[in-house]
Design a protein around this motif. Structure first.
Motif, short mmCIF file in Angstrom:
data_model
loop_
_atom_site.label_atom_id
_atom_site.label_comp_id
_atom_site.label_asym_id
_atom_site.label_seq_id
_atom_site.Cartn_x
_atom_site.Cartn_y
_atom_site.Cartn_z
N ASN A 67 0.89 4.00 -3.04
CA ASN A 67 0.36 5.35 -2.77
C ASN A 67 1.46 6.42 -2.69
O ASN A 67 1.19 7.59 -3.00
N GLU B 278 -4.26 1.37 1.68
CA GLU B 278 -4.05 2.38 0.65
C GLU B 278 -5.03 3.54 0.80
O GLU B 278 -4.67 4.71 0.64
N ARG C 268 -3.26 -3.16 -8.91
CA ARG C 268 -4.60 -3.01 -8.34
C ARG C 268 -5.56 -4.04 -8.90
O ARG C 268 -6.40 -4.58 -8.18
N ALA D 196 0.83 -1.21 0.00
CA ALA D 196 0.00 0.00 0.00
C ALA D 196 0.87 1.26 0.00
O ALA D 196 0.57 2.23 -0.71
N ARG E 182 -4.16 7.40 1.54
CA ARG E 182 -4.65 8.43 0.62
C ARG E 182 -5.39 9.54 1.36
O ARG E 182 -5.45 10.68 0.88
#
Length: 280
Positions: free
Chosen positions: A89, A157, A102, A85, A161
């Motif tokens: 990111n 993730e 993904r 993750a 974010r």
């Protein structure tokens, strides 16, 4: 009454009915299992070994097997999932490679658990028998890692974010490295969300049966090492109900499983609130 207000009332009523129906079904299931299983729970039931293929005795090996399996699975899956993750990111931009990763994680999330179990049986139990010990906690944990990785990666993730970009930019503007920014700024703020993904993963591992039926082996003995076969509470419940027909033992195991899940969720919720308060 205007059309807009009438539509609002209808929508609110339908949503309230759906929520009430969900809660009612959940409470009905919990009440039925607990009413049948609580009478079975005592110290001997929790601490004794099973007899007669689980039809008599206790569930101590299953409790121990569940704890070992969850612990080893999280120990292996957490660094891989959170690391992936962070890489997605923080280090790479939108592009084909990121889309492929993904898509792979989303595909893994949609695979039935029995397929994971079949792969784990062929690869970990048979092909890597000399390393994993065949049917063992290690084989089950490695299979569990594959099952929960999509949950850990996507939830982590999303948590990363949600950390505001100005915090990253301010840290980098002061001359720090990207890794230092991630370690000191991003991860502490994203930790509550990452913890949520781990809680969801625990529920997936504790409640799974099919995959671990093929990789844990279902042994009734107390696991002495991670290379011994074992069974989880869910697997014990299934095998006792299907093989021995002793539904009292099955309901007792189900009640212990529900209590265990409630305790885990309560402790995780308390820790989540504490972390939110600390980092807010």
């Amino acid at each position: 009454m205007s059309k807009v207000k009438r539509n609002q009332i209808i929508a609110y009523s339908l949503l309230s009915l759906a929520a009430a129906l969900t809660v009612t079904i959940l409470l009905a299931i919990v009440f039925y299992i607990m009413s049948r299983g609580l009478a079975m729970i005592n110290l001997a039931f929790l601490l004794e070994e099973p007899r007669r293929m689980g039809a008599e005795g206790g569930i101590y090996p299953a409790i121990l097997g569940t704890v070992y399996l969850v612990g080893v699975t999280l120990l292996l899956a957490t660094p891989i999932g959170v690391g992936t993750a962070i890489y997605l990111n923080e280090y790479i931009r939108e592009g084909l490679f990121k889309k492929v990763i993904r898509f792979t994680t989303e595909a893994l999330a949609g695979i039935p658990s029995i397929v994971f179990g079949l792969f784990g049986f062929i690869f970990f139990v048979i092909l890597l028998r000399d390393i994993t010990g065949g049917w063992s906690i290690i084989s089950g944990s490695l299979t569990g890692v594959m099952m929960i990785l999509p949950v850990v990666i996507r939830a982590s993730e999303e948590a990363l974010r949600n950390v505001p970009n100005p915090l990253r930019e301010g840290s980098l503007a002061l001359g720090t490295t990207r890794w230092y920014t991630i370690k000191k700024i991003v991860l502490p703020l994203a930790f509550p969300g990452i913890l949520t993904s781990l809680i969801l993963s625990i529920g997936r591992v504790v409640g799974e049966t099919a995959a671990f039926l093929l990789t844990l082996g279902g042994s009734l003995l107390i696991p002495r090492t991670l290379f011994d076969g074992s069974r989880t509470l869910s697997l014990h419940l299934y095998m006792v109900a299907m093989e021995t027909g002793n539904m009292d033992m099955a309901f007792g195991t189900g009640a212990v499983l529900i209590i265990l899940i409630i305790i885990i969720n309560f402790l995780a919720g308390a820790l989540f609130k504490r972390l939110i308060k600390r980092f807010s």
